[in-house]
Design a protein around this motif. Sequence first.
Motif, mmCIF file in Angstrom:
data_model
loop_
_atom_site.group_PDB
_atom_site.id
_atom_site.type_symbol
_atom_site.label_atom_id
_atom_site.label_comp_id
_atom_site.label_asym_id
_atom_site.label_seq_id
_atom_site.Cartn_x
_atom_site.Cartn_y
_atom_site.Cartn_z
ATOM 1 N N GLY A 31 0.813 -1.211 0.000
ATOM 2 C CA GLY A 31 0.000 0.000 0.000
ATOM 3 C C GLY A 31 0.845 1.259 0.000
ATOM 4 O O GLY A 31 0.569 2.208 -0.751
ATOM 5 N N LEU A 32 1.886 1.270 0.825
ATOM 6 C CA LEU A 32 2.770 2.447 0.868
ATOM 7 C C LEU A 32 3.502 2.631 -0.459
ATOM 8 O O LEU A 32 3.712 3.770 -0.908
ATOM 9 N N LEU A 33 3.870 1.523 -1.083
ATOM 10 C CA LEU A 33 4.548 1.611 -2.377
ATOM 11 C C LEU A 33 3.627 2.190 -3.441
ATOM 12 O O LEU A 33 4.041 3.035 -4.255
ATOM 13 N N LEU A 34 2.370 1.775 -3.446
ATOM 14 C CA LEU A 34 1.412 2.339 -4.398
ATOM 15 C C LEU A 34 1.187 3.829 -4.142
ATOM 16 O O LEU A 34 1.067 4.620 -5.079
ATOM 17 N N ALA A 35 1.124 4.197 -2.866
ATOM 18 C CA ALA A 35 0.944 5.612 -2.543
ATOM 19 C C ALA A 35 2.154 6.431 -2.980
ATOM 20 O O ALA A 35 2.017 7.566 -3.465
ATOM 21 N N TRP A 36 3.342 5.858 -2.823
ATOM 22 C CA TRP A 36 4.566 6.561 -3.228
ATOM 23 C C TRP A 36 4.639 6.711 -4.746
ATOM 24 O O TRP A 36 4.964 7.784 -5.267
ATOM 25 N N ALA A 37 4.310 5.624 -5.463
ATOM 26 C CA ALA A 37 4.389 5.675 -6.927
ATOM 27 C C ALA A 37 3.272 6.518 -7.529
ATOM 28 O O ALA A 37 3.436 7.110 -8.604
ATOM 29 N N GLY A 38 2.115 6.564 -6.867
ATOM 30 C CA GLY A 38 1.012 7.388 -7.343
ATOM 31 C C GLY A 38 0.404 6.870 -8.638
ATOM 32 O O GLY A 38 0.359 5.662 -8.888
ATOM 33 N N PRO A 39 -0.051 7.756 -9.513
ATOM 34 C CA PRO A 39 -0.744 7.335 -10.741
ATOM 35 C C PRO A 39 0.083 6.433 -11.643
ATOM 36 O O PRO A 39 -0.475 5.627 -12.391
ATOM 37 N N ASP A 40 1.412 6.562 -11.596
ATOM 38 C CA ASP A 40 2.249 5.736 -12.466
ATOM 39 C C ASP A 40 2.032 4.249 -12.216
ATOM 40 O O ASP A 40 2.142 3.433 -13.135
ATOM 41 N N ALA A 41 1.740 3.875 -10.973
ATOM 42 C CA ALA A 41 1.564 2.463 -10.644
ATOM 43 C C ALA A 41 0.326 1.876 -11.304
ATOM 44 O O ALA A 41 0.218 0.649 -11.435
ATOM 45 N N PHE A 42 -0.613 2.726 -11.717
ATOM 46 C CA PHE A 42 -1.854 2.257 -12.338
ATOM 47 C C PHE A 42 -1.837 2.427 -13.857
ATOM 48 O O PHE A 42 -2.821 2.115 -14.520
ATOM 49 N N ALA A 43 -0.719 2.918 -14.385
ATOM 50 C CA ALA A 43 -0.648 3.176 -15.824
ATOM 51 C C ALA A 43 -0.503 1.890 -16.622
ATOM 52 O O ALA A 43 -1.008 1.783 -17.741
ATOM 53 N N ALA A 377 -12.071 -0.997 -2.609
ATOM 54 C CA ALA A 377 -12.952 -0.279 -3.533
ATOM 55 C C ALA A 377 -12.242 0.952 -4.113
ATOM 56 O O ALA A 377 -12.359 1.254 -5.312
ATOM 57 N N LEU A 378 -11.492 1.654 -3.270
ATOM 58 C CA LEU A 378 -10.729 2.806 -3.757
ATOM 59 C C LEU A 378 -9.675 2.381 -4.776
ATOM 60 O O LEU A 378 -9.470 3.047 -5.798
ATOM 61 N N LEU A 379 -8.982 1.271 -4.486
ATOM 62 C CA LEU A 379 -7.963 0.790 -5.416
ATOM 63 C C LEU A 379 -8.584 0.427 -6.764
ATOM 64 O O LEU A 379 -8.024 0.732 -7.822
ATOM 65 N N PHE A 380 -9.734 -0.228 -6.724
ATOM 66 C CA PHE A 380 -10.398 -0.613 -7.973
ATOM 67 C C PHE A 380 -10.810 0.636 -8.753
ATOM 68 O O PHE A 380 -10.621 0.710 -9.975
ATOM 69 N N ALA A 381 -11.348 1.620 -8.061
ATOM 70 C CA ALA A 381 -11.739 2.857 -8.738
ATOM 71 C C ALA A 381 -10.518 3.599 -9.278
ATOM 72 O O ALA A 381 -10.592 4.273 -10.314
ATOM 73 N N ALA A 382 -9.379 3.465 -8.589
ATOM 74 C CA ALA A 382 -8.168 4.151 -9.038
ATOM 75 C C ALA A 382 -7.653 3.609 -10.361
ATOM 76 O O ALA A 382 -6.864 4.276 -11.045
ATOM 77 N N ALA A 383 -8.085 2.397 -10.753
ATOM 78 C CA ALA A 383 -7.692 1.879 -12.066
ATOM 79 C C ALA A 383 -8.200 2.787 -13.181
ATOM 80 O O ALA A 383 -7.604 2.841 -14.260
ATOM 81 N N TRP A 384 -9.300 3.497 -12.943
ATOM 82 C CA TRP A 384 -9.869 4.403 -13.941
ATOM 83 C C TRP A 384 -9.668 5.868 -13.578
ATOM 84 O O TRP A 384 -9.758 6.727 -14.446
ATOM 85 N N LEU A 385 -9.397 6.166 -12.307
ATOM 86 C CA LEU A 385 -9.162 7.546 -11.870
ATOM 87 C C LEU A 385 -7.857 7.625 -11.092
ATOM 88 O O LEU A 385 -7.832 8.006 -9.917
ATOM 89 N N PRO A 386 -6.738 7.252 -11.709
ATOM 90 C CA PRO A 386 -5.486 7.184 -10.949
ATOM 91 C C PRO A 386 -5.010 8.540 -10.449
ATOM 92 O O PRO A 386 -4.460 8.640 -9.344
ATOM 93 N N GLY A 387 -5.204 9.582 -11.242
ATOM 94 C CA GLY A 387 -4.729 10.882 -10.805
ATOM 95 C C GLY A 387 -5.389 11.363 -9.535
ATOM 96 O O GLY A 387 -4.770 12.035 -8.711
ATOM 97 N N LEU A 388 -6.638 10.991 -9.344
ATOM 98 C CA LEU A 388 -7.393 11.434 -8.172
ATOM 99 C C LEU A 388 -7.261 10.479 -6.988
ATOM 100 O O LEU A 388 -7.190 10.914 -5.839
ATOM 101 N N LEU A 389 -7.210 9.177 -7.264
ATOM 102 C CA LEU A 389 -7.386 8.193 -6.189
ATOM 103 C C LEU A 389 -6.165 7.336 -5.890
ATOM 104 O O LEU A 389 -6.166 6.611 -4.888
ATOM 105 N N ALA A 390 -5.130 7.363 -6.712
ATOM 106 C CA ALA A 390 -4.020 6.424 -6.536
ATOM 107 C C ALA A 390 -3.397 6.530 -5.148
ATOM 108 O O ALA A 390 -3.267 5.526 -4.426
ATOM 109 N N ARG A 391 -3.010 7.724 -4.753
ATOM 110 C CA ARG A 391 -2.313 7.867 -3.466
ATOM 111 C C ARG A 391 -3.257 7.665 -2.272
ATOM 112 O O ARG A 391 -2.887 6.961 -1.323
#
Length: 430
Positions: A31-43, A377-391
């Motif tokens: 989780g911390l790694l995804l928060a650190w990487a931000g939207p790039d992790a969902f690209a 649920a937030l992680l799943f939504a971040a697949a389509w809204l990474p800029g807003l929800l990734a971190r």
Amino acid sequence: MQALLSFESSPPLAAPLRFFASAPWFLVGAGLLLAWAGPDAFASRWMPATLAATHLVTLGFMLQVMLGALIQVLPVVAGASLARPGLVAGVVQPALAGGALLLAAAFLSGQPWLFAGATLLLLGAVVVFLGVAAAALSAVPGGNPTVSGIKFALAGLAGVALLGGALALGLAGGWPLPYPALTDLHAAWGLAAWAGVLLAALAGVVVPMFQLTPPYPARFGRLFPALSIGLALAWSLALVADWPRLAEAARFGTGLAGMVFCGLTLRLQQRRRRAKPDATSRAWQMGMAAGFLACLMQSTAALFPELPEAAGWTTGFGLLIGGAFVCCIVGMLYKILPFLCWLSLQHHGVVRPPSMNRLLDEPAMQRQLWAQAGALALLFAAAWLPGLLARPAGLAFAAASAGLALNLRVAVRRYREHLPGAAFPEGRTA
């Protein structure tokens, strides 16, 4: 099934406990790694942070808990006594944890020596465990569906380990391998032939026992493991022979088999004898619902190969299937760990050990479970809204996973307080 359980054969609590206690912290790290990487992790699933977080979940959490559970299950359910389980756990768990960390670091840095070191530790841990488990199971007949399922699952573990080792060594040595196709096959063996088969085998025991449901049909217990391994082998043959239609058929069949398992489990849960669902039942319901949707996506992608190219599809699928396994494993931990602590207190001669609900409070489990559901649920939504929800999603997942680790720690602390000779909070001694 419960009549076949042999609790007097249980290994020392310390053997599975070391796996259970450390595993949740790998979810925190993911989780911390995804928060650190931000939207790039969902690209893309090929991003270094994405690969690192994926393996922190699959190796650091899932594989650790599953091997720890097998150390307990093999002698109790299968009648297969492991030779020196404490020593096995003391060798396998540190190698597995260290290998998972090295592999995550390898993906992030791209250093060949880290891939080589991770492969050595991870394959070593799996080979040791498979050798000990195979020796224990060699004299056990396979008529019991759970025993047969475990044997098939261990074959699946061997397959995913070989593929994973080849991929890691290929990255270390710069080998010209078909990495996308091998990665898909590696995931199929890992999620379907290994984790899926083992989850179904253990569900045949823990779902009726702890959730008071009717038993799984005997035919399902016999057919599902063999079918899952057969589909993984067909997928492997399709890759070697370059038969894309066979590969798509195997992909479709894998998804369909998963939907049958998830749907059957949800149906059994509707018929449970306990009216009010507890945290474990909720966790399995969430896991089975997410798993059903993920398997539906898998089969649909086999029929329409262009779908995985759509934005968010592959990432969403990965988060759904990963969340499904995480939910079910959390549900098992919330029953198995307090039960093992209670059983260990009995073995230590405690006349009236505290109930499982006193070792681990139901409200605390429910709070953590809802936090975990919200984070997934937030992680799943971040697949389509990474800029807003990734971190925020990464941080929420890390916080919920820390809650799991702390809940398990509370149960262990309360267990130790009731051991003979330990001081109670009231000042009494056992």
